[in-house]
Design a protein around this motif. Sequence first.
Motif, PDB file in Angstrom:
ATOM      1  N   MET A  44      19.014 -59.124  -2.517  1.00  0.00           N
ATOM      2  CA  MET A  44      18.972 -57.715  -2.739  1.00  0.00           C
ATOM      3  C   MET A  44      19.315 -56.651  -1.494  1.00  0.00           C
ATOM      4  N   LYS A  45      18.453 -57.125  -0.524  1.00  0.00           N
ATOM      5  CA  LYS A  45      18.643 -55.873   0.795  1.00  0.00           C
ATOM      6  C   LYS A  45      19.661 -56.420   1.127  1.00  0.00           C
ATOM      7  N   ASP A  46      20.365 -57.707   1.514  1.00  0.00           N
ATOM      8  CA  ASP A  46      21.320 -57.509   1.607  1.00  0.00           C
ATOM      9  C   ASP A  46      22.783 -57.613   1.046  1.00  0.00           C
ATOM     10  N   LYS A  47      22.798 -57.631  -0.111  1.00  0.00           N
ATOM     11  CA  LYS A  47      23.316 -56.934  -1.156  1.00  0.00           C
ATOM     12  C   LYS A  47      23.285 -55.371  -1.105  1.00  0.00           C
ATOM     13  N   TYR A  48      22.272 -54.642  -1.199  1.00  0.00           N
ATOM     14  CA  TYR A  48      22.408 -52.981  -0.783  1.00  0.00           C
ATOM     15  C   TYR A  48      22.551 -52.636   0.418  1.00  0.00           C
TER      16      TYR A  48
ATOM     17  N   LYS B 112      24.203 -53.629   6.863  1.00  0.00           N
ATOM     18  CA  LYS B 112      22.731 -54.119   8.063  1.00  0.00           C
ATOM     19  C   LYS B 112      22.220 -53.128   9.042  1.00  0.00           C
TER      20      LYS B 112
ATOM     21  N   ASP C 102      10.706 -61.758  -0.038  1.00  0.00           N
ATOM     22  CA  ASP C 102      11.915 -62.480   0.151  1.00  0.00           C
ATOM     23  C   ASP C 102      11.071 -64.059  -1.192  1.00  0.00           C
TER      24      ASP C 102
ATOM     25  N   GLU D  64      19.291 -59.675 -12.036  1.00  0.00           N
ATOM     26  CA  GLU D  64      20.153 -58.350 -12.095  1.00  0.00           C
ATOM     27  C   GLU D  64      20.881 -57.984 -13.462  1.00  0.00           C
TER      28      GLU D  64
END
Length: 75
Positions: free
Chosen positions: A1-5, A8, A27, A33
């Motif tokens: 979720m962090k990497d997707k939304y 960086k 993690d 989803e």
Amino acid sequence: MKDKYVLKSNKSVIFMIDGELIDDEYDTYLVDENNLLTIIIDSLKIVKENMDLIVIKILTISSKNISDRNKIRIR
């Protein structure tokens, strides 16, 4: 979720699911989803503490969340 939304960045991330703060290792959570009603990404800057955070609020599809979503709110 962090990497997707979240783009960086060096900001710390806080997760909330249905209003509950996730204080475990995020993690280890598995999020389907297909069961999500809403994802809200907020930035929180606390100047006094020199903190810059990202808050990811996740609402799942539940009867309560759907009912709350359909309520009319006048401010």
